[in-house]
Motif scaffolding. Structure first.
Motif, short mmCIF file in Angstrom:
data_model
loop_
_atom_site.label_atom_id
_atom_site.label_comp_id
_atom_site.label_asym_id
_atom_site.label_seq_id
_atom_site.Cartn_x
_atom_site.Cartn_y
_atom_site.Cartn_z
N ARG A 155 0.77 -1.38 -0.41
CA ARG A 155 0.16 0.21 0.16
C ARG A 155 1.04 1.11 0.09
O ARG A 155 0.46 2.18 -0.33
CB ARG A 155 -1.08 0.24 1.21
CG ARG A 155 -1.53 1.22 0.93
CD ARG A 155 -3.22 1.66 0.43
NE ARG A 155 -3.85 -0.43 0.52
CZ ARG A 155 -4.67 -0.69 1.05
NH1 ARG A 155 -5.42 0.72 1.77
NH2 ARG A 155 -5.87 -1.03 1.35
N HIS A 202 0.30 4.07 -2.76
CA HIS A 202 0.61 5.60 -2.19
C HIS A 202 2.23 6.56 -3.06
O HIS A 202 1.77 7.76 -3.55
CB HIS A 202 0.61 5.91 -0.67
CG HIS A 202 -1.26 5.44 -0.22
ND1 HIS A 202 -1.56 6.39 -0.82
CD2 HIS A 202 -1.29 4.40 0.87
CE1 HIS A 202 -3.50 5.89 -0.56
NE2 HIS A 202 -2.43 4.70 0.95
N ASN A 239 0.89 10.46 -3.03
CA ASN A 239 0.73 10.84 -2.44
C ASN A 239 2.07 10.08 -0.63
O ASN A 239 1.55 8.97 -0.08
CB ASN A 239 -0.61 9.60 -1.39
CG ASN A 239 -1.18 10.02 -2.26
OD1 ASN A 239 -1.55 11.34 -2.67
ND2 ASN A 239 -2.63 9.42 -2.90
N SER A 242 1.31 8.92 2.99
CA SER A 242 0.32 7.99 2.58
C SER A 242 0.90 7.19 2.85
O SER A 242 1.23 6.01 3.18
CB SER A 242 -0.22 8.05 2.01
OG SER A 242 -1.90 8.77 2.40
N SER A 243 2.38 7.45 2.30
CA SER A 243 3.37 6.42 1.97
C SER A 243 4.04 5.39 3.10
O SER A 243 4.05 5.14 3.26
CB SER A 243 3.79 6.73 0.72
OG SER A 243 5.03 5.27 0.01
#
Length: 146
Positions: free
Chosen positions: A83, A87, A92, A95-96
């Protein structure tokens, strides 16, 4: 003759890849144990990373959900790591970082050295791309030591 050989050289990997994906789908949605299904879902997500990010996200969400339901931390570590990559690709960055830190938490609980090295490398890449070169080097060195 050369055209036929070239055609085989290019088609064989495509055919083998399609067979591998079909096999992983059979495992992921079959009667295997949850840990085997989680591993198959993760591999499916990774297999589409460079070609179809929506499929990667779909398989990753399924991997995450089954990992949570089954309380299998190794699946959560792999899921959060992937995920984080998704991101990062989408730009992002915050978020990463969040996903990689969550992945670190779970990977330390289950001791997956290859996944731990991957997470450290990914954090290094984020820091490198953000101009935090010293932090990046520290993460790269951690990854290499594992």
């Amino acid at each position: 003759m050369i055209k036929k050989i070239l055609l085989l050289v290019f088609l064989v990997p495509i055919i083998l890849s399609a067979q591998n994906i079909d096999s992983l789908k059979t495992i992921a949605y079959g009667k295997a144990s949850d840990s085997i299904k989680i591993d198959a879902l993760h591999k499916l997500g990774v297999s589409f990373l460079n070609s179809d990010l929506k499929k990667t996200l779909l398989f990753n969400k399924e991997c995450y959900a089954l990992s949570r339901k089954s309380k299998l931390d190794f699946g959560l570590a792999k899921s959060y790591n992937l995920r984080g990559i998704i991101h990062d690709i989408n730009g992002n960055i915050d978020s990463s970082y969040y996903c990689y830190y969550k992945a670190q938490y779970y990977v330390k609980k289950v001791k997956l050295p290859i996944t731990e090295a991957s997470i450290n490398n990914n954090l290094g890449l984020l820091d490198y791309n953000s101009g935090k070169y010293t932090n990046a080097i520290n993460y790269y060195v951690k990854a290499l030591k594992i």
